[in-house]
Motif scaffolding. Structure first.
Motif, PDB file in Angstrom:
ATOM      1  N   MET A 205       0.837  -1.187   0.000  1.00 17.95           N
ATOM      2  CA  MET A 205       0.000   0.000   0.000  1.00 17.95           C
ATOM      3  C   MET A 205       0.881   1.249   0.000  1.00 17.95           C
ATOM      4  O   MET A 205       2.061   1.194   0.321  1.00 17.95           O
ATOM      5  CB  MET A 205      -0.918  -0.019   1.234  1.00 17.95           C
ATOM      6  N   TRP A 206       0.264   2.369  -0.358  1.00 18.20           N
ATOM      7  CA  TRP A 206       0.969   3.643  -0.425  1.00 18.20           C
ATOM      8  C   TRP A 206       1.628   4.009   0.914  1.00 18.20           C
ATOM      9  O   TRP A 206       1.225   3.560   1.980  1.00 18.20           O
ATOM     10  CB  TRP A 206      -0.005   4.755  -0.810  1.00 18.20           C
ATOM     11  N   THR A 207       2.632   4.861   0.829  1.00 17.96           N
ATOM     12  CA  THR A 207       3.256   5.457   2.011  1.00 17.96           C
ATOM     13  C   THR A 207       3.441   6.946   1.750  1.00 17.96           C
ATOM     14  O   THR A 207       3.532   7.378   0.602  1.00 17.96           O
ATOM     15  CB  THR A 207       4.627   4.832   2.307  1.00 17.96           C
ATOM     16  N   GLY A 208       3.481   7.740   2.801  1.00 16.43           N
ATOM     17  CA  GLY A 208       3.711   9.165   2.634  1.00 16.43           C
ATOM     18  C   GLY A 208       2.740  10.023   3.407  1.00 16.43           C
ATOM     19  O   GLY A 208       1.946   9.536   4.216  1.00 16.43           O
ATOM     20  N   VAL A 209       2.798  11.321   3.143  1.00 15.07           N
ATOM     21  CA  VAL A 209       2.027  12.321   3.880  1.00 15.07           C
ATOM     22  C   VAL A 209       0.684  12.578   3.211  1.00 15.07           C
ATOM     23  O   VAL A 209       0.607  12.765   1.993  1.00 15.07           O
ATOM     24  CB  VAL A 209       2.831  13.643   3.966  1.00 15.07           C
ATOM     25  N   LEU A 210      -0.391  12.569   4.010  1.00 19.98           N
ATOM     26  CA  LEU A 210      -1.732  12.927   3.549  1.00 19.98           C
ATOM     27  C   LEU A 210      -2.109  12.198   2.260  1.00 19.98           C
ATOM     28  O   LEU A 210      -2.505  12.795   1.265  1.00 19.98           O
ATOM     29  CB  LEU A 210      -1.837  14.441   3.341  1.00 19.98           C
ATOM     30  N   LYS A 211      -1.989  10.879   2.297  1.00 23.86           N
ATOM     31  CA  LYS A 211      -2.301  10.069   1.132  1.00 23.86           C
ATOM     32  C   LYS A 211      -3.792   9.747   1.067  1.00 23.86           C
ATOM     33  O   LYS A 211      -4.481   9.694   2.080  1.00 23.86           O
ATOM     34  CB  LYS A 211      -1.491   8.774   1.154  1.00 23.86           C
ATOM     35  N   ARG A 212      -4.266   9.472  -0.129  1.00 30.86           N
ATOM     36  CA  ARG A 212      -5.665   9.138  -0.354  1.00 30.86           C
ATOM     37  C   ARG A 212      -5.871   7.635  -0.144  1.00 30.86           C
ATOM     38  O   ARG A 212      -5.128   6.810  -0.667  1.00 30.86           O
ATOM     39  CB  ARG A 212      -6.058   9.519  -1.775  1.00 30.86           C
ATOM     40  N   SER A 213      -6.893   7.282   0.615  1.00 29.47           N
ATOM     41  CA  SER A 213      -7.263   5.876   0.808  1.00 29.47           C
ATOM     42  C   SER A 213      -8.319   5.520  -0.235  1.00 29.47           C
ATOM     43  O   SER A 213      -9.500   5.823  -0.080  1.00 29.47           O
ATOM     44  CB  SER A 213      -7.807   5.633   2.225  1.00 29.47           C
ATOM     45  N   GLU A 214      -7.873   4.863  -1.295  1.00 28.09           N
ATOM     46  CA  GLU A 214      -8.790   4.479  -2.360  1.00 28.09           C
ATOM     47  C   GLU A 214      -9.556   3.217  -1.969  1.00 28.09           C
ATOM     48  O   GLU A 214      -9.252   2.563  -0.965  1.00 28.09           O
ATOM     49  CB  GLU A 214      -8.014   4.234  -3.654  1.00 28.09           C
ATOM     50  N   LEU A 215     -10.534   2.860  -2.785  1.00 30.75           N
ATOM     51  CA  LEU A 215     -11.323   1.666  -2.502  1.00 30.75           C
ATOM     52  C   LEU A 215     -10.453   0.413  -2.563  1.00 30.75           C
ATOM     53  O   LEU A 215     -10.543  -0.458  -1.678  1.00 30.75           O
ATOM     54  CB  LEU A 215     -12.482   1.549  -3.498  1.00 30.75           C
ATOM     55  N   ILE A 216      -9.593   0.327  -3.598  1.00 25.90           N
ATOM     56  CA  ILE A 216      -8.740  -0.856  -3.739  1.00 25.90           C
ATOM     57  C   ILE A 216      -7.470  -0.692  -2.926  1.00 25.90           C
ATOM     58  O   ILE A 216      -7.145  -1.521  -2.069  1.00 25.90           O
ATOM     59  CB  ILE A 216      -8.401  -1.103  -5.223  1.00 25.90           C
ATOM     60  N   ASP A 217      -6.722   0.388  -3.187  1.00 26.94           N
ATOM     61  CA  ASP A 217      -5.468   0.637  -2.495  1.00 26.94           C
ATOM     62  C   ASP A 217      -5.745   1.349  -1.175  1.00 26.94           C
ATOM     63  O   ASP A 217      -5.365   2.487  -0.960  1.00 26.94           O
ATOM     64  CB  ASP A 217      -4.550   1.490  -3.371  1.00 26.94           C
ATOM     65  N   GLY A 218      -6.430   0.659  -0.301  1.00 25.99           N
ATOM     66  CA  GLY A 218      -6.835   1.230   0.975  1.00 25.99           C
ATOM     67  C   GLY A 218      -7.832   0.323   1.657  1.00 25.99           C
ATOM     68  O   GLY A 218      -7.480  -0.526   2.475  1.00 25.99           O
TER      69      GLY A 218
END
Length: 262
Positions: A205-218
């Motif tokens: 999954m994504w890493t970083g500041v203020l990231k978007r939590s998508e339906l799939i990638d989240g």
């Protein structure tokens, strides 16, 4: 000075860290908090009544920070709950990963130790970013949305990498460590093919500041982690894992992993 010898009979059969109840509880609670946080973060954005012009503007931005900050002003309670559960999940998952690595290490020690250590270190990088996220969200109340967004975007690369790039470097452990730990769990028979695939999916999954939590990638990524770890935690709470009993008899060899297995 004489050394104190401890007789084998006096050694507790569950003398390991963090123990059956804390470890089993972490395997259950950690992924559930993680999933709840990612879901609430997704809902904070998806339910915000942004205008078409606003959504078009967010789509042109190189990072998701402007949308995340704007969503906080619209749904502050939902966004705060999402970030809080996400952070709590990262903390509890540190214990859960320690337990998973110990289980896998019974038959694949080096992969499990190295992979588990790298994932735990990587989770600490998420705690750094959680602190940056909270700081940015709190600035909105003092500086306003527009000024806060301007500051965050101007400093985005620096605050994402962190001092001496320690957080972003540690984050590589999440990806490499997930692969190593997943392979260790598969080789040891703890995971079948199905759980291995879900575990790898959840760890990329994504890493970083203020990231978007998508339906799939989240959201679905968090749900996948629940499917993998929660049953393992329940099994541990029922004391049904001989790998974690210090004085247990050696378990028989497990059947070879099949290509299609859970």
């Amino acid at each position: 000075m004489s050394l104190i010898n401890i007789a084998p009979a006096s050694v507790h059969h569950n003398a390991w860290f963090p123990g059956r109840f804390l470890g089993g509880g972490a395997l259950v609670l950690g992924p559930l908090l993680w999933f709840a946080g990612l879901t609430l973060r997704h809902l904070a954005v998806s339910t915000a009544e942004f205008t078409p012009e606003q959504r078009a503007h967010f789509a042109t931005q190189p990072f998701a920070a402007p949308e995340q900050l704007a969503a906080y002003t619209v749904n502050p309670g939902l966004a705060t709950a999402g970030y809080a559960c996400y952070t709590a999940g990262a903390i509890v998952l540190c214990l859960a990963i320690v337990v998973l690595a110990r289980v896998a290490a019974a038959r694949s020690p080096w992969l499990a130790r190295l992979g588990g250590a790298m994932v735990v270190v990587g989770l600490f990088s998420r705690l750094y970013w959680a602190g940056v996220d909270e700081t940015a969200l709190r600035l909105i109340g003092t500086l306003g949305l527009e000024r806060t967004t301007e500051i965050v975007m101007n400093l985005y690369v620096d605050i994402s990498y962190g001092p001496w790039r320690v957080p972003v470097s540690a984050a590589f452990g999440l990806y490499i460590g997930t692969l190593l730990l997943g392979l260790a769990a598969f080789r040891s028979g703890t995971f079948g093919t199905g759980r291995l695939v879900l575990f790898l999916f959840s760890g990329w999954m994504w890493t970083g500041v203020l990231k978007r939590s998508e339906l799939i990638d989240g959201v679905l990524s968090g749900a996948a982690l629940c499917l993998v770890l929660v049953p393992l935690g329940i099994k541990l709470l029922r004391d049904a894992m001989p790998e974690l009993r210090t004085q247990a008899q050696p378990a028989g060899d497990r059947a070879s992993s099949r290509v299609l297995s859970w």
